[in-house]
Structures are given as structure tokens and as C-alpha cells.
Enzyme design. Structure first.
Site, mmCIF file in Angstrom:
data_model
loop_
_atom_site.group_PDB
_atom_site.id
_atom_site.type_symbol
_atom_site.label_atom_id
_atom_site.label_comp_id
_atom_site.label_asym_id
_atom_site.label_seq_id
_atom_site.Cartn_x
_atom_site.Cartn_y
_atom_site.Cartn_z
ATOM 1 N N ARG A 1 -35.103 18.027 -3.332
ATOM 2 C CA ARG A 1 -34.068 18.544 -2.440
ATOM 3 C C ARG A 1 -34.729 19.539 -1.504
ATOM 4 O O ARG A 1 -35.648 20.274 -1.888
ATOM 5 C CB ARG A 1 -32.949 19.245 -3.223
ATOM 6 C CG ARG A 1 -32.005 18.301 -3.915
ATOM 7 C CD ARG A 1 -31.183 17.469 -2.949
ATOM 8 N NE ARG A 1 -30.079 18.238 -2.387
ATOM 9 C CZ ARG A 1 -29.327 17.808 -1.374
ATOM 10 N NH1 ARG A 1 -29.605 16.642 -0.795
ATOM 11 N NH2 ARG A 1 -28.330 18.525 -0.912
ATOM 12 N N ARG B 1 -24.705 29.556 0.590
ATOM 13 C CA ARG B 1 -24.664 31.015 0.472
ATOM 14 C C ARG B 1 -25.109 31.668 1.771
ATOM 15 O O ARG B 1 -25.765 31.046 2.611
ATOM 16 C CB ARG B 1 -25.526 31.500 -0.683
ATOM 17 C CG ARG B 1 -26.998 31.160 -0.615
ATOM 18 C CD ARG B 1 -27.725 31.671 -1.863
ATOM 19 N NE ARG B 1 -29.133 31.306 -1.881
ATOM 20 C CZ ARG B 1 -29.999 31.727 -2.797
ATOM 21 N NH1 ARG B 1 -29.601 32.542 -3.753
ATOM 22 N NH2 ARG B 1 -31.270 31.352 -2.762
#
Length: 363
Positions: A246, A277
Site C-alpha cells: 500500500r 488523518r
């Protein structure tokens, strides 16, 4: 006789520790780094007097007193305690899941009240078939749907029902009013950022920046031993196939205000918000600068040319890695290390420990 004792491929934390230990023993290192700076993913950039963590938040934490003392010998650390918040549907919740979180969810005031609600919501299943069932079994509906599901699906780029259950082996539930994310006794951020550590560790090394080892593999001839912290499948030209990773991308903003969110880390657990975030960097070092810098963190699929941040340790990928590992073990004076070389995500303290242990082993 070769010119260098070590060729260190990658200028991240693992090889920094190797270089530091080697220099103390009077050994010489050549460092090859494809980026234009040392420090790997822990690299910081000074923006408006703020040490910005360019590749995501890095908080050093450990239970190992020896590793903590070793890191303090490299630089001085502050007393930063990671206490992130989670935003869901415009409501804030404390992390990790603790009595503050449970009060925000249900207005419970005692551990017994919180435990009763969680137990009533838990999924009763012996063998969870996917991540969603595993999470529901561990924490129940409310915590899962509000604080886990959306974040996890963004992080992995898949529906939770398509993810294997082992990704969430356990979810800590803390029945006290304690917002300290880590339960490690030693934690903090280097005063002045992480860069001074790398400057100190690599001070005696020769460094080639903007240099891709894959296309300059002849450099291995210059050293007795090579420590390779790049992708193991790339080193072997993907001969068994691609391992999966990823990636991440960051959107950075300088804001002409004193504070944006009042906390270093706020997670966004709504599925419709694309980032996971927002990091406000000044709070890692208790900054009082007039401006502030924030970074929005977006999980991203990985393809060749992108930075691989996280190994995806499915059964299929782990089996494929074992094939690469089997030929790596036959190499002479070549050692694969770090999250990409070993296809395993480690926290920074484990990385430091592994580097120290490898150096002892091969010297």
C-alpha cells in the site's frame, strides 16, 4: 581489498544504525539512496520553523529500556505522548478506545456500564470469515461502525468484508480514562526533529543521493558486505511475481493561523472523507510558531514508481515472499533488511533492535 566494509542500500533508520555502529568500529560505509535526502521515511523538513514529518507521523516508543537509552545517546527526546482523536460525522472521540471514548459514545461513566454495552453488541461467531466479523466479535457494532470500518476500508482500499480477519488480531479496549495511545513506558520525539540522528549516524559515511541501486548494482563490488533495505522482489527483478504494497500520498498546507486542530493527529473515520488523518506537525514538539503546517494523509494503491509504505501480509503475499527469502538466504555477504527487504512492518524500536542484532551477527 575492497574500499568499503559496507554498502548500505537505503539511507533510512535501519542502515543509519548500521553506519553508526560501523563507524564506532572504524569501518567504512558507502550509502546509496534513491531520494535526494537521507533519513528515509523519518525525514523531516523545516517549514516555518516547524519540523514537518514529510512521510507521515513518526513517534518513537518502546518497552525496551536498552533501545531507549541507545536512542537517547544519539539525540535528546522530548516527552511527547501520542493522544490522537478520531472524527466521525463531525463528532470527536478519544483514541485509543477508553473510558473517554465510551462516555462520548454512550455517556457511560463506569467500566461496568461500558463493558455491558460492548458485550451486548458483540457478534457471536466462532470463526470470523472476514475483518468485519472479526471486529464485530471484538468490540461490537458502535465502535466498529463509527471508529473502525471507514478508516480501515480507506487504509486498505477494500470493503471490510473482503479483508481477511487476521488483519485485526485484537483491538485494545482500555477501561480507564487514559488517552495515551501507546502502553510503552518510553516515548517521545527527538528535540529538533529526526534529521540530526541521521546526520550523526551517517557522518563518517560516503553518501550517493539520487542514485538507484537497481540500475547501479556494480556498486556492490566496492564493499565486502551489502545491506539492502529496498524491495526484495525488485532486487530479484520480480522473478516470482510482484509482492503487494500500500502506498500513501500527502497534501501539505502552510496556514497563516496559530493552530488548526489543536492536536498532532486527528483520524477521519468517515468513509466519504478520502483522507485517513490530518497531522499538525508543530504539536509533536509543543511549538508556538505563529503559523502552522498540516498534512492530509491519503492511502493509495501501489504501482511501480510509487513509494511502497506498507507490505500487505496476506497468506498469498507471505508465501510469495518465502520464495524470495529462500534465494536470499543463499546469497553471500548480502543481507535483506527493513520493512521492504523483510516484507514486514516494524515499529521504529524494533527496527533499531534488528539493526543492532544484525550488525553483531555479521561482524
Amino acid at each position: 581489498m575492497k574500499k568499503y566494509d559496507y554498502l548500505l542500500v537505503g539511507a533510512g533508520l535501519f542502515n543509519a544504525i548500521i553506519a553508526y555502529l560501523a563507524a564506532k568500529d572504524g569501518k567504512k560505509c558507502l550509502v546509496v539512496e534513491k531520494r535526494n535526502h537521507i533519513g528515509g521515511n523519518v525525514y523531516c523538513e523545516d517549514i516555518e520553523g516547524i519540523n514537518v514529518h514529510k512521510y507521515g507521523a513518526h513517534i518513537f516508543h518502546t518497552k525496551n529500556k536498552r533501545i531507549w537509552q541507545f536512542m537517547q545517546s544519539l539525540t535528546e527526546f522530548n516527552h511527547y505522548i501520542n493522544s490522537p482523536l478520531a472524527m466521525y460525522n463531525n463528532q470527536l472521540y478519544n483514541m485509543p478506545f477508553n473510558m473517554n471514548t465510551f462516555y462520548q459514545l454512550w455517556k457511560t461513566k463506569t467500566p461496568a456500564e461500558a463493558i455491558a454495552i460492548i458485550e451486548s453488541q458483540r457478534l457471536t461467531v466462532d470463526n470470523p470469515r472476514n475483518l468485519e466479523e472479526q471486529a464485530l466479535k471484538l468490540v461490537g457494532k458502535d465502535i466498529y461502525e463509527k471508529l473502525i470500518k471507514g478508516y480501515t476500508e480507506k487504509q486498505w482500499g477494500k470493503n471490510a468484508k473482503e479483508l481477511p480477519p487476521f488483519i485485526i488480531k485484537r483491538i485494545p479496549l482500555r477501561f480507564s480514562y487514559n488517552n495515551n495511545y501507546f502502553d510503552d513506558p518510553y516515548q517521545g520525539i527527538p528535540i529538533g526533529g529526526y534529521n540530526p540522528i541521521f546526520r550523526k549516524c551517517f557522518a563518517s559515511s560516503d553518501i550517493l543521493l539520487n542514485t538507484d541501486f537497481v540500475t547501479n548494482s556494480y556498486l556492490r563490488e566496492k564493499a565486502d558486505k551489502t545491506i539492502y533495505t529496498g524491495m526484495i522482489d525488485e532486487y530479484y527483478d520480480y522473478c516470482f511475481g510482484n509482492l503487494e504494497y500500500r502506498s500513501l500520498r500527502f497534501e501539505e498546507e502552510v496556514l497563516n493561523i496559530h493552530s488548526y486542530q489543536g492536536n498532532a493527529v486527528v483520524n477521519y473515520t468517515d468513509s466519504q472523507i478520502p483522507y485517513t488523518r490530518i497531522i499538525e506537525h508543530k504539536y509533536f514538539e509543543f511549538g508556538e510558531q505563529q503559523k502552522t503546517v498540516i498534512s492530509k494523509e491519503y492511502p493509495d494503491s501501489w504501482t511501480k514508481g510509487k513509494e511502497p509504505y506498507y507490505p500487505i501480509n496476506t497468506t498469498k503475499n507471505n508465501s510469495l515472499y518465502k520464495q524470495y527469502e529462500s534465494i536470499a538466504h543463499k546469497e553471500k555477504n548480502l543481507f535483506f533488511a527493513g520493512r521492504l527487504g523483510e516484507y514486514k512492518y516494524n515499529d521504529m524500536d524494533q527496527t533499531v533492535f534488528n539493526a543492532i542484532e544484525l550488525y553483531k551477527k555479521i561482524n
